[in-house]
Design a protein around this motif. Structure first.
Motif, short mmCIF file in Angstrom:
data_model
loop_
_atom_site.label_atom_id
_atom_site.label_comp_id
_atom_site.label_asym_id
_atom_site.label_seq_id
_atom_site.Cartn_x
_atom_site.Cartn_y
_atom_site.Cartn_z
N ASP A 147 -58.14 3.22 -13.97
CA ASP A 147 -58.77 1.96 -14.73
C ASP A 147 -58.11 0.88 -13.97
OD1 ASP A 147 -59.83 3.66 -16.60
OD2 ASP A 147 -58.16 3.38 -17.87
N SER A 148 -56.97 0.88 -13.19
CA SER A 148 -56.47 -0.16 -12.42
C SER A 148 -55.48 0.38 -11.53
CB SER A 148 -55.76 -1.32 -13.66
OG SER A 148 -54.64 -0.78 -14.21
N GLY A 149 -55.10 -0.76 -10.75
CA GLY A 149 -54.23 -0.01 -9.54
C GLY A 149 -55.01 0.54 -8.49
N ARG A 150 -54.44 1.03 -7.48
CA ARG A 150 -55.17 1.40 -6.18
C ARG A 150 -54.45 2.72 -5.81
NH1 ARG A 150 -58.28 -2.57 -5.55
NH2 ARG A 150 -59.38 -1.24 -4.08
N VAL A 151 -55.36 3.78 -5.16
CA VAL A 151 -54.84 4.81 -4.59
C VAL A 151 -55.18 5.00 -3.12
CG1 VAL A 151 -55.13 7.42 -5.09
CG2 VAL A 151 -55.27 6.10 -7.00
N HIS A 152 -53.95 5.17 -2.33
CA HIS A 152 -54.42 5.42 -1.17
C HIS A 152 -54.16 6.85 -0.81
CE1 HIS A 152 -54.26 1.11 -0.14
NE2 HIS A 152 -53.88 1.11 -1.16
N VAL A 153 -55.16 7.63 0.08
CA VAL A 153 -55.03 8.97 0.41
C VAL A 153 -55.26 9.18 1.96
CG1 VAL A 153 -55.80 11.23 0.08
CG2 VAL A 153 -55.41 9.84 -1.81
N LEU A 154 -54.20 9.72 2.73
CA LEU A 154 -54.35 9.78 4.18
C LEU A 154 -54.55 8.50 4.70
CD1 LEU A 154 -56.21 13.35 4.37
CD2 LEU A 154 -53.88 12.87 4.44
N GLY A 155 -54.03 7.27 4.31
CA GLY A 155 -54.31 6.23 4.99
C GLY A 155 -55.58 5.32 4.49
N VAL A 156 -56.31 5.98 3.66
CA VAL A 156 -57.51 5.22 3.35
C VAL A 156 -57.36 4.95 1.89
CG1 VAL A 156 -59.06 5.56 5.02
CG2 VAL A 156 -59.00 7.03 3.17
N ASP A 157 -57.94 3.62 1.43
CA ASP A 157 -58.00 3.35 -0.04
C ASP A 157 -59.22 4.09 -0.68
OD1 ASP A 157 -57.92 2.31 -2.65
OD2 ASP A 157 -58.05 0.10 -1.86
N ILE A 158 -59.01 4.92 -1.78
CA ILE A 158 -60.09 5.89 -2.11
C ILE A 158 -60.53 5.31 -3.76
CG2 ILE A 158 -59.25 7.62 -0.86
CD1 ILE A 158 -58.58 8.80 -3.91
N THR A 159 -60.01 3.93 -3.88
CA THR A 159 -59.94 3.45 -5.24
C THR A 159 -61.46 3.24 -5.61
OG1 THR A 159 -57.81 2.33 -4.85
CG2 THR A 159 -58.98 1.92 -7.10
N ASN A 160 -62.11 2.78 -4.62
CA ASN A 160 -63.56 2.28 -4.90
C ASN A 160 -64.36 2.91 -3.85
OD1 ASN A 160 -62.98 0.77 -7.50
ND2 ASN A 160 -62.46 -0.67 -6.11
N MET A 161 -64.06 4.08 -3.38
CA MET A 161 -64.90 4.56 -2.11
C MET A 161 -66.00 5.29 -2.68
SD MET A 161 -63.17 7.77 0.15
CE MET A 161 -62.76 7.13 1.99
N ASN A 162 -67.09 5.37 -2.17
CA ASN A 162 -68.33 5.89 -2.30
C ASN A 162 -68.06 7.31 -2.29
OD1 ASN A 162 -69.50 6.74 0.11
ND2 ASN A 162 -69.96 4.83 0.67
N GLN A 163 -69.09 8.20 -2.97
CA GLN A 163 -69.29 9.43 -3.19
C GLN A 163 -69.19 10.10 -1.79
OE1 GLN A 163 -68.95 11.71 -5.61
NE2 GLN A 163 -68.46 9.94 -7.25
N LYS A 164 -70.10 9.53 -0.86
CA LYS A 164 -70.43 10.26 0.48
C LYS A 164 -68.89 10.37 1.46
CE LYS A 164 -73.63 9.91 4.07
NZ LYS A 164 -72.89 8.93 4.93
N ASP A 165 -68.56 9.05 1.28
CA ASP A 165 -67.34 9.28 2.08
C ASP A 165 -66.02 9.98 1.38
OD1 ASP A 165 -68.42 7.41 3.79
OD2 ASP A 165 -67.23 5.62 2.64
N LEU A 166 -66.01 10.02 0.09
CA LEU A 166 -65.05 10.80 -0.60
C LEU A 166 -65.23 12.33 -0.33
CD1 LEU A 166 -64.74 9.84 -4.28
CD2 LEU A 166 -62.87 10.02 -2.72
N PHE A 167 -66.40 12.83 -0.20
CA PHE A 167 -66.77 14.18 0.03
C PHE A 167 -66.12 14.44 1.53
CE2 PHE A 167 -69.85 14.27 -3.27
CZ PHE A 167 -69.51 14.99 -4.05
N ALA A 168 -66.28 13.50 2.44
CA ALA A 168 -65.97 13.68 3.81
C ALA A 168 -64.32 13.83 3.80
CB ALA A 168 -66.36 12.72 4.64
N LEU A 169 -63.76 12.85 2.98
CA LEU A 169 -62.12 12.95 2.98
C LEU A 169 -61.72 14.12 2.54
CD1 LEU A 169 -59.74 11.07 3.50
CD2 LEU A 169 -59.91 10.45 1.15
N ARG A 170 -62.30 14.72 1.37
CA ARG A 170 -61.87 15.79 0.46
C ARG A 170 -61.63 17.00 1.57
NH1 ARG A 170 -65.69 14.61 -4.32
NH2 ARG A 170 -64.67 13.24 -5.53
N ARG A 171 -62.40 17.06 2.56
CA ARG A 171 -62.57 18.10 3.47
C ARG A 171 -61.10 18.40 4.07
NH1 ARG A 171 -67.66 20.54 4.88
NH2 ARG A 171 -69.19 19.50 3.30
N LYS A 172 -60.42 17.19 4.05
CA LYS A 172 -59.14 17.19 4.82
C LYS A 172 -58.00 17.52 3.59
CE LYS A 172 -60.02 13.34 7.70
NZ LYS A 172 -59.67 12.20 7.65
N ILE A 173 -58.65 17.75 2.55
CA ILE A 173 -57.49 17.94 1.42
C ILE A 173 -57.59 19.23 0.85
CG2 ILE A 173 -56.35 16.96 -0.58
CD1 ILE A 173 -57.62 14.54 -0.08
#
Ligand code: ATP
Ligand code: MG
Lengths: 301, 282
Positions: free
Chosen positions: B75-101
């Motif tokens: 709801d508020s605050g920020r989440v960074h994972v593997l050096g990128v801010d995923i708080t408002n990341m779009n779905q497409k980039d998220l799917f790409a990032l999740r492949r590293k997790i």
């Protein structure tokens, strides 16, 4: 669901409600104790909140429906899954669609024979069966059959995947469930319903011909030629555009209810029922609109 | 047990990002309807480190992992994972990032319509650029890592709960993710199976040097993780000498009422004066 969960693949947060209610009912075992809580919850939901929920649901549905098509134009396209679903939906539904088409044709012929005989125009029976089957009964009945069989199947399958976190797991593995699960179902339902409807139409005509020749003593050759001749382009067009629309409705509604299932097995059951009801009612309603619209486009007969 | 299938990260990548934390939560809050689950949570996970997350049932542990995976948004605050801010990341980039997790879900969440082979290979099959022979080889490798080669043609419904967890671990590690999220991998299991799973996680930590969040109810598991190291010669975990324990990249995070009430290493945890913590660890 509220703004955060506005995209249909975001995990919703309403799970607790139904579970607590159930727990409460089970532990107290008392309807009296349970009932006030239920009414309380009803009262708590103000009309504006209810309206907001409905709007969100429509919005979520539209996103899912839109994306299911848009996904076709970006890589990867899951052709393997499309074929598998087509087999499941198309081949699996063939017997019920064939039987219902055949007997609808029979009943249509029997019923109209009665009326036509009174006016002494029994020979019109082929025309009646033909236009009736091709423009209305074939598409609608096939749609309803497939809705009953596959909208429920999709809702329960996707719903179970939601409540067991398999959908989340798929997203965690980097795969878009809308792409992998929803799009193949939509594509293959649209495609297969088209052909199932044609089969249903033909079997309906065949059913009519059996009644006409064996029971009413009409000439089979004459039956088929007048059944064929009466069909104008508009009839065939109407009859073939409908299954495309109905197929889209069946798959998107089934998948939508599945993807938004909440609250364990009970929620999956609810989603399944709702999917069949919503898909069937939408088919009948949309049928009326499409019929009217195409009449406006082609002009009256 | 087969040879460790997980090769260490190529040094270049490790050095390049060595300094940056893998996960950063900045003042993250989240409420479900009216219920506040996380209330201003901030913490970091350093590269190569394993952080054990504790808390009573319903304290929001799984929620933290889902936030880190981008499966839900704060709801508020920020989440960074593997050096990128995923708080408002779009779905497409998220799917790409999740492949590293890699993520191991609380209830395993194996696809029940697929066999163990297809479940474990899911990621590689999806990526599509790996040949079938390579996929088969990799699947066998990770299955031997979790000692379940025999189940390869079975369906998840034919496996026991502990076996399903291990398959879920195999599925998560198949593409050597940089970050692993384990959600209660030992929950509801007997001590022997739990130990097997903890050993696997230690192996993953010490051999592949993967950073991870490890949610658990059992403090004992986390202490095992802090005091044991993986011995490649015997292929088993071994207790570490007190001096070696200092270097284990292991720390603890305790949640209560939506807040972090403890964040530190085993030593600090044992020294803590807070009553709730004392009660929790006793
Ligand atoms: N989808 C959801 N909808 C509504 N509330 C939710 C949802 N998911 C989680 N919650 C609530 O958030 C809180 C935290 O849930 P979470 O699953 O993170 O707990 P947990 O710490 O993992 O518990 P456990 O140890 O039992 O796994 C719970 O009170 C739960 O009721
Ligand atoms: Mg949990």
């Amino acid at each position: 669901m509220e703004r955060r969960a506005s995209s249909p693949d975001m995990t919703g947060r309403n799970a607790r409600l139904s579970i607590t209610k159930q727990d409460f009912e089970l532990t107290t075992g008392g309807f009296l104790l349970y009932f006030p809580q239920a009414t309380l919850e009803m009262e708590l939901k103000s009309p504006s909140e209810f309206a907001k929920e409905q709007v969100t649901a429509v919005q979520d549905y539209s996103v899912l429906a839109g994306r299911s098509i848009a996904n076709l134009f970006s890589q990867p396209v899951y052709s393997g899954d499309i074929v598998q679903q087509a087999d499941l939906i198309g081949v699996g539904s063939l017997p019920i669609v064939a039987l219902s088409g055949l007997f609808t044709g029979v009943v249509l012929a029997l019923n109209s024979a009665n009326t036509l005989q009174r006016f002494g125009s029994l020979s019109l029976i082929a025309q009646l069966v033909s236009v009736g089957m091709v423009t209305e009964l074939g598409p609608v009945l096939t749609g309803l059959m497939v809705a009953g069989r596959n909208a429920s199947g999709m809702a329960s399958e996707l719903g179970s995947m939601v409540v067991t976190e398999q959908i989340d797991a798929m997203r965690a593995l980097g795969t878009d469930p809308l792409k992998k699960l929803v799009t193949p179902r939509v594509v293959s339902t649209v495609f297969m319903l088209f052909f199932l409807t044609i089969i249903s139409d033909l079997l309906g005509l065949f059913g009519g011909s059996v009644v006409s020749t064996l029971m009413l003593g009409l000439d089979a050759h004459q039956y088929w030629s007048s059944a064929w001749q009466v069909l104008a382009f508009r009839d065939v067009f109407t009859g073939l555009i409908k299954p495309l629309i109905f197929g889209f409705i069946i798959a998107t509604v089934g998948c939508y209810y599945g993807m938004s299932a909440r609250g364990g097995t009970q929620g999956v059951g609810r989603a399944t029922t709702q999917a069949v009801v919503a898909a069937s009612v939408s088919i009948v309603m949309v049928d009326a609109f499409v019929t009217k619209l195409l009449m406006a486009v082609f002009g009256n007969r | 047990m087969g040879a460790p299938p997980i090769v260490a990260e190529e040094p270049s990548r490790a050095i390049q990002d060595a300094a940056s934390p893998v996960i950063v939560f900045e003042d993250v809050s989240l409420a479900f309807d009216d219920k506040v689950v996380l209330d201003g949570i901030s913490f970091q996970l350093e590269r190569g480190e394993t952080k054990a997350i504790f808390g009573v049932a319903g304290s929001g542990k799984s929620t933290i992992l889902k936030l880190a995976m981008g499966l839900i948004r704060p709801d508020s605050g920020r989440v960074h994972v593997l050096g990128v801010d995923i708080t408002n990341m779009n779905q497409k980039d998220l799917f790409a990032l999740r492949r590293k997790i890699g993520m191991v879900f609380q209830e395993s969440a194996l696809f029940d319509s697929l066999t163990v082979r297809e479940n474990v290979a899911f990621r590689l099959l999806e990526e599509g650029d790996v040949s079938e022979a390579d996929i088969e080889k990799r699947v066998l490798e990770v299955l031997s890592f979790v000692e379940l080669e025999k189940t390869i043609d079975m369906f998840p419904s034919e496996l026991s709960g502990g076996m399903r967890r291990r398959v879920a671990i195999a599925r998560a590690i198949i593409n050597e993710p940089e970050l692993l999220l384990y959600d209660s991998p030992t929950g509801g299991l007997d001590p022997v199976t739990s130990t097997t799973i903890v050993e696997l996680i230690i192996k993953q930590r010490d051999v592949a040097k993967t950073s991870s969040l490890f949610v658990t109810h059992r403090l004992q598991d986390a202490f095992t993780m802090a005091t044991y190291g993986f011995d490649r010669k015997t292929n088993h975990m071994q207790p570490l000498s007190p001096s070696a324990r200092e270097t284990v990249p292991m720390c603890f995070l305790l949640l209560r009422d939506g807040k972090i009430i403890f964040n530190g290493d085993a030593h600090e945890l044992a020294q803590s004066k807070d009553e709730y913590i004392r009660e929790y660890i006793s």
